[in-house]
Design an enzyme around this catalytic site. Structure first.
Site, PDB file in Angstrom:
ATOM      1  N   CYS A  63      -8.731   9.778   5.351  1.00  0.00           N
ATOM      2  CA  CYS A  63      -9.168  10.067   6.724  1.00  0.00           C
ATOM      3  C   CYS A  63     -10.673  10.338   6.653  1.00  0.00           C
ATOM      4  CB  CYS A  63      -8.385  11.236   7.316  1.00  0.00           C
ATOM      5  SG  CYS A  63      -8.502  12.768   6.372  1.00  0.00           S
TER       6      CYS A  63
ATOM      7  N   ARG B 283     -13.272   5.279  15.288  1.00  0.00           N
ATOM      8  CA  ARG B 283     -13.992   5.591  14.055  1.00  0.00           C
ATOM      9  C   ARG B 283     -13.722   4.527  12.998  1.00  0.00           C
ATOM     10  NH1 ARG B 283     -13.279  11.604  12.066  1.00  0.00           N
ATOM     11  NH2 ARG B 283     -15.060  11.003  10.766  1.00  0.00           N
TER      12      ARG B 283
END
Length: 296
Positions: free
Chosen positions: A239, A181
């Protein structure tokens, strides 16, 4: 600095000594909406269920990310509903390496509570010690805890998108999501793939061992020093939506570093087309960007 962690024997000792401890079960992972059902099937005796999506966050919005923090008064009311009184100790846990429970730890510490801990290893550690679990719901008597409003509930360090934008110029901004990611190879939930320019990949999966327990302080310190962190370098963490970044804040604290949390995280950042997004390796390179969890 009070340790963020408590292990099963220490928790047993405190319970046996008659200390009042509020046990909170934060059973939630991305892609599994059945946290309450899992809780009802088995939890620590007396533990109260905490719904991350509705009690540790307000409704999602592009300008605030997928898990915006509730206001301090609203969070205080929720915590009272879990049965927390002034002076109580609180132990939170989950069944996913404390990736979700760390969010609650950070929020309670941010609200001014100090005697707050994560059960290291979570539910698996409790069961692994041969201890019994309880089924069904637990309804707590309403508590009277009062949060510290002197700084607006800001006892822990935090930054916003503007702070994140300039952080890498003078400090280190850690991306706690999985490496794929971070590199922009895969993005399951947010509108753009990649990372905040200048951020360093530091997946939360590297904070714990195979049993979901945090690595020893020395090992965590070596990990973060390898990413360029020292006592003199400001550190911040994000995050996907500010959940597992709190886990990284815990790991950093265990290692002896204080870090700021970006609550809006990449879900907020990537929804703003004026914010640039980088892809590929990054400052430390692909070697630091390994790891395979879907951090929230």
């Amino acid at each position: 600095m009070t340790s963020p962690l408590i292990d099963v024997p220490a928790l047993q000792d405190r319970l046996a000594a008659g200390q009042r401890i509020v046990l909170l079960d934060v059973r939630w992972v991305l892609g599994d909406p059945h946290g309450r059902e899992h809780y009802l099937e088995g939890h620590l005796p007396g533990a109260v269920f905490v719904d991350l999506a509705t009690e540790l966050a307000t409704p999602a919005g592009p300008s605030h990310g997928r898990h915006p923090l509730p206001s301090l008064p609203d969070f205080q009311e929720t915590a009272r509903g879990w049965g927390i009184n002034d002076g109580d100790a609180v132990v939170a846990y989950d069944d996913s390496g404390n990736m979700a429970a760390a969010r609650l730890w950070w929020m309670l510490r941010n609200a001014g509570l100090q005697d707050v801990h994560l059960l290291d290893g979570g539910l698996a550690a409790w069961r692994g010690a041969g201890l019994s679990v309880e089924t069904g719901p637990v309804a707590a008597a309403v508590g009277n805890v009062t949060f510290d409003a002197s700084s607006g509930g800001g006892q822990m360090r935090s930054i916003d998108a503007n702070g994140a934008a300039g952080w890498a110029a003078t400090g280190i901004l850690l991306d706690a999501r999985a490496g794929e990611r971070y590199r922009g190879e895969f993005e399951p939930v947010d509108p753009r793939a990649g990372h905040i320019p200048g951020a360093v990949s530091a997946p939360t999966t590297a904070n714990v061992d195979g049993a979901g327990r945090f690595l020893p302080a020395e090992a965590l310190r070596r990990r973060f020093e390898g990413l360029g962190i020292t006592a003199d370098v400001p550190v911040a963490v994000y995050c996907g939506s500010g959940v597992t970044a709190a886990h990284e804040v815990v790991a950093l604290e265990i290692a002896g570093f204080r870090a700021a949390l970006y609550p809006g995280s990449f879900s907020e950042w990537s929804n703003n087309p004026e914010r640039p997004v980088a892809t590929g390796g990054g400052p430390i390179g692909d070697a630091a960007a390994s790891g395979g969890s879907v951090a929230l």
